[in-house]
Design an enzyme around this catalytic site. Structure first.
Site, PDB file in Angstrom:
ATOM      1  N   CYS A 182       0.801  -1.233   0.000  1.00 48.12           N
ATOM      2  CA  CYS A 182       0.000   0.000   0.000  1.00 48.12           C
ATOM      3  C   CYS A 182       0.832   1.280   0.000  1.00 48.12           C
ATOM      4  CB  CYS A 182      -0.951  -0.002   1.201  1.00 48.12           C
ATOM      5  SG  CYS A 182      -1.821  -1.564   1.407  1.00 48.12           S
ATOM      6  N   HIS A 222      -3.578   7.636   6.016  1.00 49.22           N
ATOM      7  CA  HIS A 222      -3.689   6.342   5.336  1.00 49.22           C
ATOM      8  C   HIS A 222      -5.114   5.827   5.512  1.00 49.22           C
ATOM      9  CE1 HIS A 222      -2.398   2.709   3.432  1.00 49.22           C
ATOM     10  NE2 HIS A 222      -2.638   1.960   4.501  1.00 49.22           N
ATOM     11  N   HIS A 281      -9.685   1.624  -1.145  1.00 50.79           N
ATOM     12  CA  HIS A 281      -8.232   1.466  -1.014  1.00 50.79           C
ATOM     13  C   HIS A 281      -7.682   0.977  -2.353  1.00 50.79           C
ATOM     14  CE1 HIS A 281      -4.331   0.815   0.348  1.00 50.79           C
ATOM     15  NE2 HIS A 281      -4.542   0.169   1.486  1.00 50.79           N
TER      16      HIS A 281
END
Length: 395
Positions: free
Chosen positions: A161, A292, A326
């Site tokens: 990520c 995040h 995401h």
């Protein structure tokens, strides 16, 4: 060291097919999380996703690739965003082919978006499809390199990520050190059975639209997209339009767990501290944090803990994953662009769906006329690979 300036941006996500559409959706708190229509999976009817609304056929038509074989959805999304970025920066063919121009991309899924076809090809259950050379993590980058005749240094990053945040960091470091005049940096990921099934096995996919930093958060929504930024040295830019600068960056890897952050936020604290310190500013000068913020129990608690240890008062913050889902390897670049838009437009974008906020409340609604000199963008990956970027206004 040369200053690193952003002269071009390109993006495609669940909330828009270009930079302008993404910006408009952020301003209007318009989420892109819904049922998937292009992604074929058992879970497509059960779970919400941040799917790009355009089909592969339409992408091929838009890019003039109708008769070109071997282009996965990952490749198509990447080329779409890359093209917008270089056109926005007005880069010429000669500049793209210059050895002073580097290209650093990122992806976690790569060509594995074609999970079923990959299985057939790998197990000799096909005659050999057009995608045999498209399954690697770097396949999209190679397509771009060949299409645009890029000859300078190139690389493809996979740190889960934090992948495209690391691509931005590497590009900025090459410019700062004088090894490149410009860098095209970013990343891409598309929805895939491979990742959906994997995240489902971890029991962290929400059955509703994610709500980062809500006490009742119950997981993330997977999304897809691509985003690229053109970075140029201050000496190279001339009188070109400049969005903002890459002021600083930091990376820390706590190696605590394959898929969870350490409770004491060792990696997150280190990456944020390094990013701010390398910017040569104080923590009090950060006016916005693009967190995040995945919406999982572990991430949001640890990230807030890390922020509380570094900031006397946590700045306005939000998770734009509540808009896009995401996007994995693309997330760092997508959220970097949103952070830059926040600086350039003096705007703050909300965390959507929050009804019962955690101790430090995220931004609840769109705010305009909020002057932001510096923004911090966090990207935390599996294995504890944490990267933070600081973007600064150019006055």
């Amino acid at each position: 060291m040369s200053k690193v300036l952003i002269t071009g941006m390109g993006i495609i996500s669940a909330i828009g097919e270009n930079l302008a559409e993404n910006h408009e959706s952020l301003r209007n708190a318009r989420t892109g999380i819904s049922k998937a229509t292009h992604f074929e999976s058992h879970y497509a009817t059960l779970l919400p996703f941040g799917e790009c609304k355009i089909s592969n056929d339409k992408l091929k038509e838009t890019l003039g690739l109708e008769s070109s074989p071997g282009y996965t959805r990952t490749c198509l999304l990447a080329i779409k965003a890359f093209t917008e970025a270089i056109e926005d920066a007005q880069l010429s063919p000669d500049q793209l082919s210059s050895f002073d121009t580097v290209f650093i991309s990122a992806s976690t899924v790569g060509g594995m978006c074609l999970t079923d076809q990959l299985y057939k090809d790998a197990n000799l259950r096909s005659d050999g499809s057009e995608y045999l050379d498209a399954y690697g993590c770097a396949s999209h980058a190679l397509k771009i390199i060949n299409r645009f005749r890029i000859r300078g240094f190139s690389d493809t990053v996979n740190t889960a990520c934090s992948s495209s945040a690391n691509a931005i960091m590497l590009g900025a470091r090459l410019i700062r050190s004088g090894r490149a005049k410009r860098a095209i940096v970013g990343g891409v990921d598309s929805l895939a059975k491979y990742t959906v099934n994997g995240f489902n096995a971890l029991k962290i996919l929400s059955e509703s639209a994610c709500k980062p930093f809500d006490e009742e958060r119950d997981g993330l929504n997977l999304g897809e997209g691509a985003a690229y930024l053109v970075l140029e040295s201050e000496e190279t830019v001339g009188d070109k339009k400049v969005y903002a600068g890459v002021a600083g960056y930091g990376n820390g890897n706590d190696a605590h767990h394959p898929s969870a952050m350490s409770d004491d936020a060792i990696g997150a604290i280190r990456s944020m501290r390094e990013a701010v310190e390398s910017s040569r500013i104080s923590f009090g000068e950060i006016g916005y944090v693009n967190a995040h913020g995945t919406g999982t129990r572990n991430n949001d608690e640890v990230e807030l803990y890390g922020l509380s240890k570094l900031f006397k008062d946590i700045p306005p913050y939000s998770s734009t994953k509540s808009f896009t889902g995401h996007t994995l390897g693309a997330a760092g670049a997508v959220e970097a662009i949103y952070s830059v838009l926040s600086i350039v437009s003096s705007e703050l974008y909300p965390s959507l769906n929050v009804q019962n906020p955690m101790s430090a409340r995220p931004i609840a609604a769109f705010e305009r006329n909020r002057e932001i000199t510096y923004a911090l963008s966090n990207s935390f990956g599996f294995g504890g690979n944490c990267t933070s970027l600081v973007f600064g206004a150019v006055r």
